[in-house]
Design a protein around this motif. Structure first.
Motif, PDB file in Angstrom:
ATOM      1  N   GLY A 123       7.082  -8.888 -10.239  1.00 27.17           N
ATOM      2  CA  GLY A 123       7.586  -7.770 -11.023  1.00 27.17           C
ATOM      3  C   GLY A 123       8.221  -6.681 -10.194  1.00 27.17           C
ATOM      4  N   THR A 124       9.240  -6.991  -9.464  1.00 29.73           N
ATOM      5  CA  THR A 124       9.996  -6.107  -8.574  1.00 29.73           C
ATOM      6  C   THR A 124       9.173  -5.747  -7.338  1.00 29.73           C
ATOM      7  OG1 THR A 124       9.368  -3.902  -9.402  1.00 29.73           O
ATOM      8  CG2 THR A 124      11.066  -5.088 -10.628  1.00 29.73           C
ATOM      9  N   ASN A 125       9.812  -5.060  -6.408  1.00 31.25           N
ATOM     10  CA  ASN A 125       9.132  -4.673  -5.167  1.00 31.25           C
ATOM     11  C   ASN A 125       8.015  -3.664  -5.408  1.00 31.25           C
ATOM     12  OD1 ASN A 125      10.893  -2.654  -5.900  1.00 31.25           O
ATOM     13  ND2 ASN A 125      11.927  -2.524  -3.925  1.00 31.25           N
ATOM     14  N   ILE A 126       8.033  -2.969  -6.537  1.00 27.70           N
ATOM     15  CA  ILE A 126       6.947  -2.030  -6.839  1.00 27.70           C
ATOM     16  C   ILE A 126       5.646  -2.788  -7.079  1.00 27.70           C
ATOM     17  CG2 ILE A 126       6.121  -0.314  -8.486  1.00 27.70           C
ATOM     18  CD1 ILE A 126       8.944   0.604  -8.885  1.00 27.70           C
ATOM     19  N   GLY A 127       5.698  -3.816  -7.935  1.00 30.95           N
ATOM     20  CA  GLY A 127       4.500  -4.600  -8.192  1.00 30.95           C
ATOM     21  C   GLY A 127       3.974  -5.283  -6.950  1.00 30.95           C
ATOM     22  N   ALA A 128       4.868  -5.815  -6.124  1.00 29.28           N
ATOM     23  CA  ALA A 128       4.440  -6.486  -4.897  1.00 29.28           C
ATOM     24  C   ALA A 128       3.789  -5.508  -3.934  1.00 29.28           C
ATOM     25  CB  ALA A 128       5.642  -7.158  -4.238  1.00 29.28           C
ATOM     26  N   THR A 129       4.357  -4.324  -3.788  1.00 31.60           N
ATOM     27  CA  THR A 129       3.801  -3.347  -2.856  1.00 31.60           C
ATOM     28  C   THR A 129       2.431  -2.862  -3.303  1.00 31.60           C
ATOM     29  OG1 THR A 129       6.049  -2.621  -2.324  1.00 31.60           O
ATOM     30  CG2 THR A 129       4.255  -1.172  -1.667  1.00 31.60           C
ATOM     31  N   ILE A 130       2.270  -2.614  -4.599  1.00 26.92           N
ATOM     32  CA  ILE A 130       0.968  -2.174  -5.115  1.00 26.92           C
ATOM     33  C   ILE A 130      -0.102  -3.228  -4.824  1.00 26.92           C
ATOM     34  CG2 ILE A 130      -0.304  -1.560  -7.195  1.00 26.92           C
ATOM     35  CD1 ILE A 130       2.365  -0.586  -8.380  1.00 26.92           C
ATOM     36  N   LEU A 131       0.220  -4.502  -5.085  1.00 28.89           N
ATOM     37  CA  LEU A 131      -0.752  -5.580  -4.893  1.00 28.89           C
ATOM     38  C   LEU A 131      -1.122  -5.744  -3.419  1.00 28.89           C
ATOM     39  CD1 LEU A 131      -2.390  -7.976  -5.972  1.00 28.89           C
ATOM     40  CD2 LEU A 131      -0.313  -9.377  -5.761  1.00 28.89           C
ATOM     41  N   PHE A 132      -0.120  -5.837  -2.553  1.00 32.35           N
ATOM     42  CA  PHE A 132      -0.405  -6.073  -1.130  1.00 32.35           C
ATOM     43  C   PHE A 132      -1.040  -4.855  -0.467  1.00 32.35           C
ATOM     44  CE2 PHE A 132       3.077  -9.343  -1.572  1.00 32.35           C
ATOM     45  CZ  PHE A 132       2.216 -10.426  -1.470  1.00 32.35           C
ATOM     46  N   ALA A 133      -0.719  -3.667  -0.940  1.00 31.65           N
ATOM     47  CA  ALA A 133      -1.369  -2.476  -0.380  1.00 31.65           C
ATOM     48  C   ALA A 133      -2.863  -2.491  -0.680  1.00 31.65           C
ATOM     49  CB  ALA A 133      -0.725  -1.213  -0.946  1.00 31.65           C
ATOM     50  N   ARG A 134      -3.244  -2.909  -1.883  1.00 31.43           N
ATOM     51  CA  ARG A 134      -4.664  -3.009  -2.227  1.00 31.43           C
ATOM     52  C   ARG A 134      -5.357  -4.072  -1.369  1.00 31.43           C
ATOM     53  NH1 ARG A 134      -5.970   1.709  -4.151  1.00 31.43           N
ATOM     54  NH2 ARG A 134      -5.451   2.102  -6.331  1.00 31.43           N
ATOM     55  N   ILE A 135      -4.678  -5.179  -1.119  1.00 33.71           N
ATOM     56  CA  ILE A 135      -5.271  -6.227  -0.275  1.00 33.71           C
ATOM     57  C   ILE A 135      -5.499  -5.715   1.144  1.00 33.71           C
ATOM     58  CG2 ILE A 135      -4.833  -8.490   0.764  1.00 33.71           C
ATOM     59  CD1 ILE A 135      -3.353  -9.250  -1.805  1.00 33.71           C
ATOM     60  N   LEU A 136      -4.520  -4.991   1.684  1.00 30.51           N
ATOM     61  CA  LEU A 136      -4.676  -4.440   3.034  1.00 30.51           C
ATOM     62  C   LEU A 136      -5.756  -3.362   3.069  1.00 30.51           C
ATOM     63  CD1 LEU A 136      -0.967  -4.192   4.301  1.00 30.51           C
ATOM     64  CD2 LEU A 136      -2.668  -5.962   4.776  1.00 30.51           C
ATOM     65  N   GLN A 137      -5.868  -2.578   2.000  1.00 29.00           N
ATOM     66  CA  GLN A 137      -6.944  -1.585   1.951  1.00 29.00           C
ATOM     67  C   GLN A 137      -8.312  -2.249   1.978  1.00 29.00           C
ATOM     68  OE1 GLN A 137      -5.379   0.757  -1.559  1.00 29.00           O
ATOM     69  NE2 GLN A 137      -6.123   2.483  -0.352  1.00 29.00           N
ATOM     70  N   TYR A 138      -8.463  -3.332   1.214  1.00 26.98           N
ATOM     71  CA  TYR A 138      -9.743  -4.040   1.222  1.00 26.98           C
ATOM     72  C   TYR A 138     -10.039  -4.600   2.613  1.00 26.98           C
ATOM     73  CZ  TYR A 138     -13.325  -7.537   0.315  1.00 26.98           C
ATOM     74  OH  TYR A 138     -14.478  -8.284   0.367  1.00 26.98           O
ATOM     75  N   TRP A 139      -9.024  -5.198   3.239  1.00 21.39           N
ATOM     76  CA  TRP A 139      -9.195  -5.763   4.580  1.00 21.39           C
ATOM     77  C   TRP A 139      -9.593  -4.689   5.591  1.00 21.39           C
ATOM     78  CZ3 TRP A 139      -4.764  -5.126   8.180  1.00 21.39           C
ATOM     79  CH2 TRP A 139      -5.039  -5.624   9.449  1.00 21.39           C
ATOM     80  N   ALA A 140      -8.962  -3.526   5.521  1.00 18.42           N
ATOM     81  CA  ALA A 140      -9.217  -2.480   6.516  1.00 18.42           C
ATOM     82  C   ALA A 140     -10.583  -1.837   6.338  1.00 18.42           C
ATOM     83  CB  ALA A 140      -8.126  -1.412   6.432  1.00 18.42           C
ATOM     84  N   THR A 141     -11.163  -1.925   5.144  1.00 18.38           N
ATOM     85  CA  THR A 141     -12.438  -1.245   4.885  1.00 18.38           C
ATOM     86  C   THR A 141     -13.583  -2.204   4.580  1.00 18.38           C
ATOM     87  OG1 THR A 141     -11.871  -1.011   2.539  1.00 18.38           O
ATOM     88  CG2 THR A 141     -11.248   0.797   4.009  1.00 18.38           C
ATOM     89  N   SER A 142     -13.344  -3.496   4.667  1.00 15.59           N
ATOM     90  CA  SER A 142     -14.364  -4.471   4.285  1.00 15.59           C
ATOM     91  C   SER A 142     -15.446  -4.596   5.360  1.00 15.59           C
ATOM     92  CB  SER A 142     -13.722  -5.848   4.058  1.00 15.59           C
ATOM     93  OG  SER A 142     -14.708  -6.820   3.796  1.00 15.59           O
ATOM     94  N   PRO A 143     -16.718  -4.616   4.957  1.00 16.12           N
ATOM     95  CA  PRO A 143     -17.802  -4.812   5.925  1.00 16.12           C
ATOM     96  C   PRO A 143     -17.930  -6.255   6.397  1.00 16.12           C
ATOM     97  CG  PRO A 143     -18.705  -4.629   3.714  1.00 16.12           C
ATOM     98  CD  PRO A 143     -17.240  -4.377   3.593  1.00 16.12           C
ATOM     99  N   THR A 144     -17.173  -7.172   5.797  1.00 13.55           N
ATOM    100  CA  THR A 144     -17.271  -8.581   6.179  1.00 13.55           C
ATOM    101  C   THR A 144     -16.388  -8.946   7.360  1.00 13.55           C
ATOM    102  OG1 THR A 144     -15.552  -9.209   4.586  1.00 13.55           O
ATOM    103  CG2 THR A 144     -17.833  -9.202   3.801  1.00 13.55           C
ATOM    104  N   ASN A 145     -15.647  -7.980   7.896  1.00 11.74           N
ATOM    105  CA  ASN A 145     -14.797  -8.257   9.058  1.00 11.74           C
ATOM    106  C   ASN A 145     -15.653  -8.653  10.260  1.00 11.74           C
ATOM    107  OD1 ASN A 145     -12.040  -7.792   8.190  1.00 11.74           O
ATOM    108  ND2 ASN A 145     -12.633  -5.656   7.912  1.00 11.74           N
TER     109      ASN A 145
END
Length: 641
Positions: free
Chosen positions: A536-558
């Protein structure tokens, strides 16, 4: 964990269940409808259908009916070009019409042709456009028209179609998930108010305010004046190749400072007008160069693209830091793109002609409102500078978002436009010698709006006649983007609530454990481009991938803490892909692409998705490689961890 990244508020411990699967299915269906809109026919009651049939039959008789049939016959003769087909009729796409700013009704009428007849122009008329196209079987021959009175021309009845596209599909998807209890009301609230540092209302306020300032600036004729000035200087010093070089430099410089919105809104109709009157056929090289450069340089400033503001909000990056990081990837890609287009992509003879015959037009004639141009440009530059300064001092966090800067700036420009319209209308009432006022148009460097009151005495008509320029600017705002963007924020929040962001984030954690910085930059750059075309355009892609990177950067499972080198390498690779991915495979990869196609269609230039992908694939691949290599080099030099 990077201290500037805020953890996600929901979904970290949620396991996948039936509701999660429903949310994911709805998310992909909505994205598919954004890319490939569907128009659902709505059956009409018998009495209403009969009434419409009678009305259409009356409209097809007499002199008006003869004029319709003559125009239909003229529209059948349509020349074709290379890469860009030219048609005399105006094209209006369903999804793109609202990105141009016009707020269309969701239910729109279309003709229903009898099964026994073959419409002559229906293949060129989108289903949401009301067009009275008579079949060839219904047209009398030339001898019949000259020897006998014209027979009553019965037009087919109309049918209503409900479009499932970017205007309606995301909203319907959210309502479906909400009513089925797959997502609670709190998810809808977070999709509007925001969470984890991302504030959708702030992002969309910035976008709409800058859109108003940009369109108002365009209405003064400033960008057309500069474009004609570049064209006149270039054609007097070397012809077609010098003109192409001048346009490339002009698009790049204007886009670096003002973003892609003014370039798309003003540059596209200018190029359509200029290439037509300069007999540059086909205009493929010029219009695609304009589109690619406009989207490439939008990666530099946060205000140039809503995706940039999503990333700065999600990862606590100041506007100044963002522009500093993206300056080298953007400039390097602009430098590399020029020889690629000039001597590889458009090397075929005729695409960049050696000699041209430009229209004889004084550039000063395109400048309609000199004071308004200076005023608007000053407000625009001052707003960007203030945003950069306040963001660098972290003064735009909390309730004091970017809206506290952009909203007053847009209000100042709005008040000035209202005052000028009122002043000009008052002058016209006292002077019969100046019955017309010039304002920008898509058909030529200028257009005229009648100062006299329209036949309708409705309040809306009176407002439009009193404030013509302001009404034109407001009608051109991409207001349909608001429900679209908010709905995608809500859908991504729904994925987060039902546990999918945790799943996708886990996959990314596994990849980064083996891929490192190089693997993260490469894969995020690739995924971001693919996501622009399917999410759904670059807006939808950016919102989704930004959330994934946020989870990765703050996840205790790293297994190990996320380093700044890895985090910002992935973040700025996403920024590069979300901007460069606008010129890729499908028009809906960005709202700018939909707007661009809409304007070209209005000017009689028809593009197919094959043409779009054909001329964009190689420039996209090369600029993405250059941009991602520069990003990887930057993070390796700046961070030693």
């Amino acid at each position: 964990m990077a201290p500037s990244v805020k953890p996600l508020e929901d979904g970290a411990d949620r396991s996948i269940d039936a509701r999660s699967i429903v949310v994911l299915v709805v998310f992909f269906i909505v994205n598919a409808l954004v890319i490939w809109p569907v128009h659902v026919p709505l059956p009409l009651p018998h009495r209403l259908n009969k009434l419409l049939d009678n009305l259409s039959s009356r409209q097809g008789t007499g002199e008006d009916g003869r004029k319709m049939r003559d125009s239909d016959r003229v529209e059948e003769q349509q020349p074709a070009g290379s890469g860009v087909e030219q048609h005399r009729e105006r094209s209006t796409g369903s999804a793109i019409s609202d990105t141009a700013g016009g707020v269309e009704t969701a239910i729109s009428p279309t003709p229903v042709h009898p099964a026994s007849s073959t419409p002559t122009s229906s293949s060129h008329t989108p289903p949401q456009t009301l067009a009275y196209s008579a079949s060839s079987a219904c047209r009398p021959s030339e001898s019949q028209r000259t020897s006998s009175p014209p027979e009553p021309h019965r037009q087919p009845a109309r049918a209503l179609h409900f479009p499932l596209d970017l205007r309606t599909a995301p909203v319907i998807g959210v309502l479906l998930l909400l009513t089925s209890t797959c997502i609670p009301p709190s998810v809808v609230r977070r999709g509007i108010v925001g969470s984890a540092g991302v504030r959708p209302y702030d992002i969309m306020t910035l976008f709409i305010c800058f859109a108003y300032i940009s369109i108002s600036l365009d209405s003064t004729g400033l960008l057309r004046y500069l474009a004609f000035l570049v064209a006149s200087r270039s054609t007097s010093h070397g012809g077609g190749k010098t003109l192409y070089n001048g346009f490339y430099a002009f698009f790049a410089l204007i886009g670096l400072f003002f973003g892609n919105d003014p370039l798309i809104l003003s540059g596209t109709p200018f190029l359509a007008y200029f290439t037509d009157h300069a007999s540059i056929q086909p205009p493929t090289a010029y219009i695609f160069t304009h589109f690619q450069v406009s989207n490439l340089v939008s990666a530099l400033l946060v205000s140039s693209n809503p995706t940039n503001l999503v990333l700065t909000s999600a990862f606590g990056i100041s506007f100044l830091s963002y522009s500093a990081w993206m300056a080298l990837p953007t400039i390097a890609s602009v430098i590399v793109l020029y020889p690629l287009l000039r001597w590889v992509v458009f090397r075929r003879k005729g695409l960049i002609p050696s000699t041209i015959h430009p229209p004889t037009l004084n550039p000063r004639d395109a400048l309609i409102d000199p004071f308004g141009a200076i005023f608007g440009a000053t407000i625009f530059v001052v707003t960007v500078v203030v945003l950069v300064g306040l963001s660098a001092g972290h003064l735009l966090e909390g309730t004091e978002g970017v809206w506290t800067v952009t909203a007053p700036a847009a209000a100042l420009v709005l008040l000035r436009d209202l005052w000028r319209d009122w002043h000009m209308t008052r002058q016209k009432k006292h002077s019969a010698a100046t019955p017309m006022e010039k304002v920008p148009s898509d058909d030529s460097p200028n257009r005229t709006v009648r100062a006299s009151l329209p036949s309708s005495s409705s309040p809306t008509a009176k407002i439009q006649s009193t404030f013509p320029t302001t009404s034109h600017i407001i009608s051109s705002l991409p207001l349909a983007l608001l429900p679209f963007a908010f709905s995608f924020f809500i859908l991504v929040e729904g994925l987060q609530h039902t546990g999918w962001i945790r799943v996708f984030g886990g996959w990314w954690i596994s990849w980064m454990n083996v891929g490192g910085v190089a693997g993260g930059v490469w894969l995020m750059g690739t995924l971001s481009v693919i996501g622009c075309n399917i999410f759904g355009t670059n807006i939808g892609a950016t919102i989704l991938f930004a959330r994934i990177l946020q989870y990765w950067a703050t996840s205790p499972t790293n297994v190990k803490p996320v380093s700044s080198r890895e985090l910002y390498g992935a973040v700025f690779a996403l920024a590069t892909g979300s901007n460069f991915g606008a010129y890729s495979v499908v028009f809906s990869a960005s709202l700018a692409g939909l707007l661009w196609r809409k304007i070209l269609g209005d000017k009689g230039l028809t593009l197919t998705i094959t043409d779009f992908a054909r001329w964009n694939i190689l420039p996209l691949a090369v600029t993405m490689i250059v941009g991602c290599l520069v990003v990887a080099g930057e993070v390796c030099v700046m961070y030693k961890d």
